[in-house]
Write an enzyme that holds these catalytic residues in place. Structure first.
Site, PDB file in Angstrom:
ATOM      1  N   ASP A 127     -15.190  66.718 -19.307  1.00 45.97           N
ATOM      2  CA  ASP A 127     -14.467  65.495 -19.689  1.00 45.97           C
ATOM      3  C   ASP A 127     -13.573  65.672 -20.929  1.00 45.97           C
ATOM      4  O   ASP A 127     -12.712  64.828 -21.173  1.00 45.97           O
ATOM      5  CB  ASP A 127     -15.456  64.354 -19.969  1.00 45.97           C
ATOM      6  N   GLY A 170     -14.462  61.362 -15.316  1.00 43.36           N
ATOM      7  CA  GLY A 170     -13.971  60.855 -16.594  1.00 43.36           C
ATOM      8  C   GLY A 170     -14.536  59.468 -16.785  1.00 43.36           C
ATOM      9  O   GLY A 170     -13.985  58.496 -16.272  1.00 43.36           O
ATOM     10  N   HIS A 271     -18.395  66.418  -7.834  1.00 35.11           N
ATOM     11  CA  HIS A 271     -18.960  67.595  -8.504  1.00 35.11           C
ATOM     12  C   HIS A 271     -18.233  68.892  -8.201  1.00 35.11           C
ATOM     13  O   HIS A 271     -18.516  69.910  -8.847  1.00 35.11           O
ATOM     14  CB  HIS A 271     -20.449  67.715  -8.159  1.00 35.11           C
TER      15      HIS A 271
HETATM   16  O1  F6P Z   1     -20.531  64.163 -18.316  1.00 38.23           O
HETATM   17  C1  F6P Z   1     -19.678  64.813 -17.449  1.00 38.23           C
HETATM   18  C2  F6P Z   1     -19.632  64.120 -16.118  1.00 38.23           C
HETATM   19  O2  F6P Z   1     -19.046  65.059 -15.282  1.00 38.23           O
HETATM   20  C3  F6P Z   1     -18.895  62.785 -16.080  1.00 38.23           C
HETATM   21  O3  F6P Z   1     -17.511  62.892 -15.946  1.00 38.23           O
HETATM   22  C4  F6P Z   1     -19.518  62.115 -14.894  1.00 38.23           C
HETATM   23  O4  F6P Z   1     -19.445  60.710 -14.993  1.00 38.23           O
HETATM   24  C5  F6P Z   1     -20.925  62.566 -14.979  1.00 38.23           C
HETATM   25  O5  F6P Z   1     -20.909  63.819 -15.609  1.00 38.23           O
HETATM   26  C6  F6P Z   1     -21.653  62.653 -13.664  1.00 38.23           C
HETATM   27  O6  F6P Z   1     -22.941  63.057 -13.931  1.00 38.23           O
HETATM   28  P1  F6P Z   1     -24.088  63.337 -12.870  1.00 38.23           P
HETATM   29  O7  F6P Z   1     -23.793  64.637 -12.241  1.00 38.23           O
HETATM   30  O8  F6P Z   1     -25.328  63.399 -13.689  1.00 38.23           O
HETATM   31  O9  F6P Z   1     -24.066  62.202 -11.915  1.00 38.23           O
END
Ligand code: F6P
Length: 341
Positions: A127, A170, A271
């Protein structure tokens, strides 16, 4: 010295390069020993560690993810959390800990330093929203992945004369959306820092169709319409109080289709932006942060975080780095407005 290393929060490309830099210099130059703390603060709470020596870091430079695992465990969420971290330090004879993380992981690190625990921070996150550093590693790779996706979406959008909405990560900061949107020639870029007007978005979309091009709309997952609220996947909170985002892209494509009468579809990159091999820049930055982080431990300069300023790596107080999120300046965002529509 005996040093623990952990990686916390969402993973990102470059974590293994940072671990490798820390261990190689720590062992070969400073004569330190290491333990790997498993799954971020979970391992520090539960005393879950793994051996971490030079053979353990061989071959990991180009690998995505983290060999130490990660989690969003928050030791400050339980009353005995700080005490349990102290017990792990005592059990494994640790003199110091290097915490590699984003705002949440580093926030915990800052609080533990206040409790007399010797921690040095390394900033990472796709981010790019950690204050005090020009860039975090992981960001460059994520921007490259999103840019390639936008390039590909242009050709299919043109073939079908439809709007394609690309949702990128983000939560609070629109850095990925802005950089990938500009690099990929998007026609609309929507970021969390600037609530957007759906009618204005539709006007930009219509304008694009008028000149016989298909519009590409890049929207950060945390972007919000002016008359509305953040779209969430589910309302359950993680240990740092965050909801799971995603859904704004789908919502916006429906609105665009309804209001313009023309087809609109959504691609959620999710992801994919966090996985896989790091870019050359992220490998370089993570390695350099790793080298400087272990020097910081050597100097016993605890309570600090390594940071990139221009081309220099500097040390700043963890408290300063975690006081606020680094968001996109409205003036920077509006400078690129000439490309909208
Ligand atoms: O903190 C980085 C991030 O990639 C954010 O942009 C996103 O909202 C979050 O992680 C998603 O996290 P998780 O994989 O735990 O759902």
């Amino acid at each position: 010295m005996r040093v623990g290393v952990l990686t916390g929060g969402g993973d990102c490309p470059g974590l293994n390069a940072a671990i490798r830099g820390i261990v190689r210099k720590g062992v070969e130059v400073h004569g330190f020993e290491f333990v790997g703390v498993r799954d971020g603060w979970r391992g520090a709470l539960e005393g879950a560690v793994v051996p971490l020596d030079v053979p353990a870091v061989r071959g990991i430079l180009p690998r995505g993810g983290t060999i130490l695992g990660s989690s969003r465990t928050n030791p400050l969420a339980s009353d005995d959390g700080v005490g349990r971290v102290r017990e792990t330090f005592a059990e494994y004879g640790l003199d110091a800990l290097i915490a590699i993380g984003g705002e949440d992981t580093l926030g915990v690190a800052a609080a533990l330093v206040g409790e007399g625990i010797q921690v040095v921070g390394v900033p990472k996150t796709i981010d790019n929203d950690v204050a005090g550093t020009d860039y975090t590693f992981g960001f460059d790779t994520a921007v490259n992945i999103a840019t390639e996706a936008i390039d590909r979406l242009h050709t299919t959008a043109e073939s079908h004369t439809r709007t394609l909405v690309v949702e990128v990560m983000g939560r609070h900061a629109g850095w990925i959306a802005l950089h990938s949107g500009i690099a990929g020639g998007a026609n609309v870029i929507l970021i969390p820092e600037q609530p957007f007007d759906v009618d204005q978005v539709c006007a930009w979309v219509e304008n694009r169709f008028k000149i016989r091009y298909a519009p590409i709309v890049v929207v950060a997952e945390g972007a919000v319409p002016k008359q509305g609220q953040m779209v969430v996947k589910d309302t359950s909170l993680d240990e740092f109080g965050h909801v799971r985002l995603s859904g704004i892209g789908e919502w916006l494509a429906h609105e665009i289709a309804d209001r313009t009468g023309k087809e609109a579809r959504t691609t959620v990159l999710g992801h994919i932006q966090r996985g896989g091999t790091p870019s050359a820049f992220d490998r370089w930055l993570a390695t350099h942060f790793g080298l400087r982080a272990i020097d910081t431990v050597k100097d016993r300069d605890f309570g600090t975080m390594v940071a990139l300023r221009g081309t220099d790596i500097v040390r700043i107080p963890l408290a300063e780095a975690t006081a606020a999120t680094k968001t996109v300046d409205p003036a920077l965002y509006s400078e690129f407005g000439v490309f909208f529509g």
